[in-house]
Write a protein that holds these residues in place. Structure first.
Motif, PDB file in Angstrom:
ATOM      1  N   THR A   1       0.858  -1.187   0.000  1.00  0.00           N
ATOM      2  CA  THR A   1       0.000   0.000   0.000  1.00  0.00           C
ATOM      3  C   THR A   1       0.888   1.229   0.000  1.00  0.00           C
ATOM      4  OG1 THR A   1      -0.067   0.192   2.401  1.00  0.00           O
ATOM      5  CG2 THR A   1      -1.745  -1.204   1.393  1.00  0.00           C
ATOM      6  N   ARG A   2       0.268   2.356  -0.221  1.00  0.00           N
ATOM      7  CA  ARG A   2       1.060   3.582  -0.171  1.00  0.00           C
ATOM      8  C   ARG A   2       0.203   4.719   0.354  1.00  0.00           C
ATOM      9  NH1 ARG A   2      -2.215   6.337  -3.195  1.00  0.00           N
ATOM     10  NH2 ARG A   2      -2.433   5.916  -5.401  1.00  0.00           N
TER      11      ARG A   2
ATOM     12  N   ASP B   1       1.963   3.207  -9.062  1.00  0.00           N
ATOM     13  CA  ASP B   1       1.206   2.092  -8.496  1.00  0.00           C
ATOM     14  C   ASP B   1       1.540   0.807  -9.245  1.00  0.00           C
ATOM     15  OD1 ASP B   1       0.023   3.659  -6.581  1.00  0.00           O
ATOM     16  OD2 ASP B   1      -1.803   4.041  -7.718  1.00  0.00           O
ATOM     17  N   THR B   2       1.663   0.911 -10.560  1.00  0.00           N
ATOM     18  CA  THR B   2       1.953  -0.272 -11.367  1.00  0.00           C
ATOM     19  C   THR B   2       3.379  -0.762 -11.111  1.00  0.00           C
ATOM     20  OG1 THR B   2       0.482   0.616 -13.045  1.00  0.00           O
ATOM     21  CG2 THR B   2       1.925  -1.159 -13.726  1.00  0.00           C
ATOM     22  N   GLU B   3       4.336   0.142 -11.215  1.00  0.00           N
ATOM     23  CA  GLU B   3       5.738  -0.293 -11.116  1.00  0.00           C
ATOM     24  C   GLU B   3       6.141  -0.667  -9.698  1.00  0.00           C
ATOM     25  OE1 GLU B   3       8.421   2.428 -13.020  1.00  0.00           O
ATOM     26  OE2 GLU B   3       7.414   2.214 -14.962  1.00  0.00           O
ATOM     27  N   MET B   4       5.478  -0.091  -8.712  1.00  0.00           N
ATOM     28  CA  MET B   4       5.842  -0.404  -7.322  1.00  0.00           C
ATOM     29  C   MET B   4       5.045  -1.576  -6.775  1.00  0.00           C
ATOM     30  SD  MET B   4       6.222   3.475  -5.911  1.00  0.00           S
ATOM     31  CE  MET B   4       7.209   4.642  -6.855  1.00  0.00           C
TER      32      MET B   4
ATOM     33  N   ASN C   1     -11.244   9.778 -10.522  1.00  0.00           N
ATOM     34  CA  ASN C   1      -9.851   9.496 -10.888  1.00  0.00           C
ATOM     35  C   ASN C   1      -9.633   7.998 -11.024  1.00  0.00           C
ATOM     36  OD1 ASN C   1      -8.841  12.063 -10.908  1.00  0.00           O
ATOM     37  ND2 ASN C   1      -8.219  12.046  -8.764  1.00  0.00           N
ATOM     38  N   THR C   2     -10.211   7.266 -10.089  1.00  0.00           N
ATOM     39  CA  THR C   2     -10.014   5.819 -10.111  1.00  0.00           C
ATOM     40  C   THR C   2     -10.538   5.237 -11.418  1.00  0.00           C
ATOM     41  OG1 THR C   2     -10.060   5.648  -7.720  1.00  0.00           O
ATOM     42  CG2 THR C   2     -10.617   3.648  -8.948  1.00  0.00           C
ATOM     43  N   ALA C   3     -11.709   5.707 -11.827  1.00  0.00           N
ATOM     44  CA  ALA C   3     -12.286   5.190 -13.074  1.00  0.00           C
ATOM     45  C   ALA C   3     -11.308   5.411 -14.233  1.00  0.00           C
ATOM     46  CB  ALA C   3     -13.617   5.876 -13.351  1.00  0.00           C
ATOM     47  N   THR C   4     -10.785   6.630 -14.355  1.00  0.00           N
ATOM     48  CA  THR C   4      -9.883   6.897 -15.483  1.00  0.00           C
ATOM     49  C   THR C   4      -8.559   6.154 -15.293  1.00  0.00           C
ATOM     50  OG1 THR C   4      -9.012   8.899 -14.460  1.00  0.00           O
ATOM     51  CG2 THR C   4     -10.862   9.193 -15.909  1.00  0.00           C
ATOM     52  N   GLN C   5      -8.114   6.060 -14.051  1.00  0.00           N
ATOM     53  CA  GLN C   5      -6.826   5.388 -13.820  1.00  0.00           C
ATOM     54  C   GLN C   5      -6.897   3.906 -14.171  1.00  0.00           C
ATOM     55  OE1 GLN C   5      -5.395   6.394  -9.885  1.00  0.00           O
ATOM     56  NE2 GLN C   5      -4.944   8.502 -10.471  1.00  0.00           N
ATOM     57  N   ILE C   6      -8.060   3.302 -13.936  1.00  0.00           N
ATOM     58  CA  ILE C   6      -8.194   1.878 -14.284  1.00  0.00           C
ATOM     59  C   ILE C   6      -7.943   1.687 -15.787  1.00  0.00           C
ATOM     60  CG2 ILE C   6      -9.889   0.011 -14.554  1.00  0.00           C
ATOM     61  CD1 ILE C   6     -10.993   0.793 -11.778  1.00  0.00           C
ATOM     62  N   GLN C   7      -8.527   2.586 -16.582  1.00  0.00           N
ATOM     63  CA  GLN C   7      -8.316   2.443 -18.037  1.00  0.00           C
ATOM     64  C   GLN C   7      -6.862   2.725 -18.436  1.00  0.00           C
ATOM     65  OE1 GLN C   7     -10.938   4.117 -20.890  1.00  0.00           O
ATOM     66  NE2 GLN C   7     -12.711   2.951 -20.151  1.00  0.00           N
ATOM     67  N   ILE C   8      -6.237   3.667 -17.755  1.00  0.00           N
ATOM     68  CA  ILE C   8      -4.834   3.973 -18.101  1.00  0.00           C
ATOM     69  C   ILE C   8      -3.936   2.792 -17.711  1.00  0.00           C
ATOM     70  CG2 ILE C   8      -2.911   5.579 -17.774  1.00  0.00           C
ATOM     71  CD1 ILE C   8      -5.052   7.721 -17.022  1.00  0.00           C
ATOM     72  N   ILE C   9      -4.192   2.229 -16.540  1.00  0.00           N
ATOM     73  CA  ILE C   9      -3.392   1.066 -16.108  1.00  0.00           C
ATOM     74  C   ILE C   9      -3.541  -0.057 -17.131  1.00  0.00           C
ATOM     75  CG2 ILE C   9      -3.164  -0.758 -14.371  1.00  0.00           C
ATOM     76  CD1 ILE C   9      -4.201   1.310 -12.284  1.00  0.00           C
ATOM     77  N   GLU C  10      -4.780  -0.278 -17.546  1.00  0.00           N
ATOM     78  CA  GLU C  10      -4.999  -1.360 -18.509  1.00  0.00           C
ATOM     79  C   GLU C  10      -4.297  -1.060 -19.835  1.00  0.00           C
ATOM     80  OE1 GLU C  10      -9.247  -1.554 -18.228  1.00  0.00           O
ATOM     81  OE2 GLU C  10      -9.181  -3.153 -16.706  1.00  0.00           O
TER      82      GLU C  10
ATOM     83  N   GLY D   1      -0.642  -2.824 -16.986  1.00  0.00           N
ATOM     84  CA  GLY D   1      -0.361  -3.073 -15.559  1.00  0.00           C
ATOM     85  C   GLY D   1      -1.498  -3.827 -14.888  1.00  0.00           C
ATOM     86  N   ASN D   2      -1.248  -4.190 -13.617  1.00  0.00           N
ATOM     87  CA  ASN D   2      -2.300  -4.846 -12.828  1.00  0.00           C
ATOM     88  C   ASN D   2      -3.109  -3.790 -12.085  1.00  0.00           C
ATOM     89  OD1 ASN D   2      -1.532  -7.465 -13.464  1.00  0.00           O
ATOM     90  ND2 ASN D   2       0.070  -7.427 -11.875  1.00  0.00           N
ATOM     91  N   VAL D   3      -4.415  -3.933 -12.151  1.00  0.00           N
ATOM     92  CA  VAL D   3      -5.276  -2.957 -11.460  1.00  0.00           C
ATOM     93  C   VAL D   3      -5.334  -3.330  -9.979  1.00  0.00           C
ATOM     94  CG1 VAL D   3      -7.610  -2.031 -11.300  1.00  0.00           C
ATOM     95  CG2 VAL D   3      -6.640  -2.600 -13.544  1.00  0.00           C
ATOM     96  N   PRO D   4      -4.942  -2.392  -9.096  1.00  0.00           N
ATOM     97  CA  PRO D   4      -5.015  -2.713  -7.660  1.00  0.00           C
ATOM     98  C   PRO D   4      -6.456  -2.782  -7.161  1.00  0.00           C
ATOM     99  CG  PRO D   4      -4.136  -0.482  -8.009  1.00  0.00           C
ATOM    100  CD  PRO D   4      -4.433  -1.047  -9.355  1.00  0.00           C
TER     101      PRO D   4
END
Ligand code: GLU
Length: 441
Positions: A4-5, A191-194, A208-217, A221-224
């Motif tokens: 976690t961070r 979040d992805t690299e760490m 933010n979470t909604a948009t970040q999920i798409q960016i991670i994908e 990366g793995n979605v936390p």
């Protein structure tokens, strides 16, 4: 492994709202035997200040929320540049040139037409020549991430199932015109690299979470797992945002709030568990469960911290406060007795100074008019200091005999005359420490 961070931006002192986020992430990591990262979100060089990085660390140290790893976004700018390149390769990253005024105008038009104020993607229709012309005319553009217009769904650790229509959200700007990488991209890359597995943050971050999920994908990366805690309000449900400045951890420390009192409250408010003083961090860790928290705004009353602090202090042995008592100026021979006499009558350790002042300089007496004659008669019978353990018993017995007063009518005026207050420690135990009686002067 659970990672976690806590990711504060060093643009000010951290406050109780930040603490809630920090603590939840800390407890999740510790409960799972995982890693807790302190990540300094300092990509904004104008607003980030080194002094706040230091105070954030001091505040977390004070609370015993130790981090296993420290990361700074300003050290990782090349990683974000790489991620931006990777996004360009996906074809979902585009340059846009609208000025803030133009964007504002578009929003107003949309609202007038009863439409949601979502960026219309006009920049995507530009030809390369047009883009080049705009660059010459206006300089570099901003870079927006093209959201996939589907529903974005996740099971939130606190909110349960969340579903957001991506079409209702503007394509987020990830790089500013001046080239500065914005939080949304930096956070996703980190979040992805760490290897962050669990992200807990305030419910103001849900979109933010909604948009970040798409960016991670998009970055592969793995979605936390995400959990969004409710925001704090004042005791009457009023917004706390303006008052948070006065609820910094720094201020609370200066007011004498005990760290464990603060942690006990913040780990429980807004959850189905009762708030109680938990002196063992291990129990706080063991009992922590995000799903016990509700989505409704959480009432926070700073006043609740003081009874918890008082209860914590009452339970402390003299050994735990010996240095603090010495600082007050109590000589070592009297220090243990002083603590035993005062511990139940303090709210914070700062009150120790008041008690020692009262004992060494005497209190301004509090004498009700109808007791004035009684008090002068009693004072004439009080032997000279130093007093001992038997002074109060012997003296009050004599006063009782001479005046006929008994019970509360006897004891309360004497207490008020000697201490200037109607509440306080056991008088028998207080007397040996009392060096000056002003009521007699
Ligand atoms: N720096 C961000 C903030 O303070 C972090 C949010 C997050 O946890 O991702 O709001």
């Amino acid at each position: 492994m659970t990672t976690t961070r806590f990711a504060p931006s060093p643009t000010g002192h951290i406050h109780v709202g930040n603490l809630r986020t920090a603590l939840m992430n800390y407890l999740i990591a510790r409960k799972a035997g995982g890693t807790f990262i302190l990540r300094i979100d300092d990509t904004d060089p104008e607003r980030s200040k080194e002094e706040y990085v230091d105070t954030i660390k001091e505040d977390l140290d004070w609370l015993g929320l130790h981090w296993d790893r420290l990361e700074r976004q300003s050290d990782r700018l090349d990683r974000y540049a790489d991620a931006a390149d990777a996004l360009r390769h996906t074809g979902r990253f585009y340059e846009a040139f609208e000025t803030p005024i133009e964007l504002d105008l578009k929003r107003k038009k949309q609202l007038n037409m009863g439409k949601p104020p979502v960026y219309d993607r006009a920049a995507m229709a530009l030809s390369e020549d047009e883009r080049q012309a705009l660059r010459v005319e206006r300089g570099q553009g901003v870079w927006r991430f093209k959201l996939n217009h589907a529903r974005i769904e996740w099971t939130d650790g606190i909110l349960g199932d969340v579903s957001i229509d991506a079409a209702s959200v503007s394509d987020p700007v990830l790089i500013r015109q001046d080239g500065q990488v914005l939080y949304t991209l930096a956070s996703v890359v980190d979040d992805t690299e760490m290897g962050v597995t669990d992200v807990v943050r305030g419910s103001d971050h849900v979109t933010n979470t909604a948009t970040q999920i798409q960016i991670i994908e998009a970055l592969g990366g793995n979605v936390p797992r995400f959990a969004h805690h409710s925001l704090l309000t004042g005791p009457q449900g009023e917004a706390l945002s303006k008052r948070l400045g006065t609820l910094s951890l720094r201020d609370l420390r200066e007011q004498g709030v005990a760290p464990i009192a603060l942690l006990s409250l913040m780990a429980r408010i807004g959850s189905s568990d009762p708030v109680e003083l938990e002196t063992d961090m291990g129990n706080l860790i063991e009992g922590f469960e995000p799903s016990k928290f509700g989505a409704a705004p959480t009432k926070f009353d700073v006043e609740d911290l003081f009874p918890l602090t008082a209860r914590y202090l009452q339970g402390l042995d003299f050994a735990a406060v010996v240095d603090r008592v010495a600082e007050v100026g109590v000589p070592p021979a009297k220090a243990g007795a002083f603590w035993n006499v005062t511990r139940d009558n303090i709210t914070t350790l700062a009150d120790l100074d008041k008690w020692w002042d009262l004992m060494s300089n005497g209190a301004d007496p509090l004498i009700d008019e109808e007791d004035a004659a009684f008090i002068s008669e009693a004072m004439a019978m009080l032997p000279d200091a130093p007093f001992d353990e038997s002074t109060w018993g012997v003296w009050t017995a004599r006063v009782k005999e001479a005046t006929g007063r008994k019970g509360r009518a006897l004891f309360m005026p004497l207490r008020k005359a000697l201490t200037g207050q109607s509440h306080g420690p056991d008088m028998g135990a207080l007397m040996p420490l009392l060096q000056v009686v002003k009521a007699r002067e």
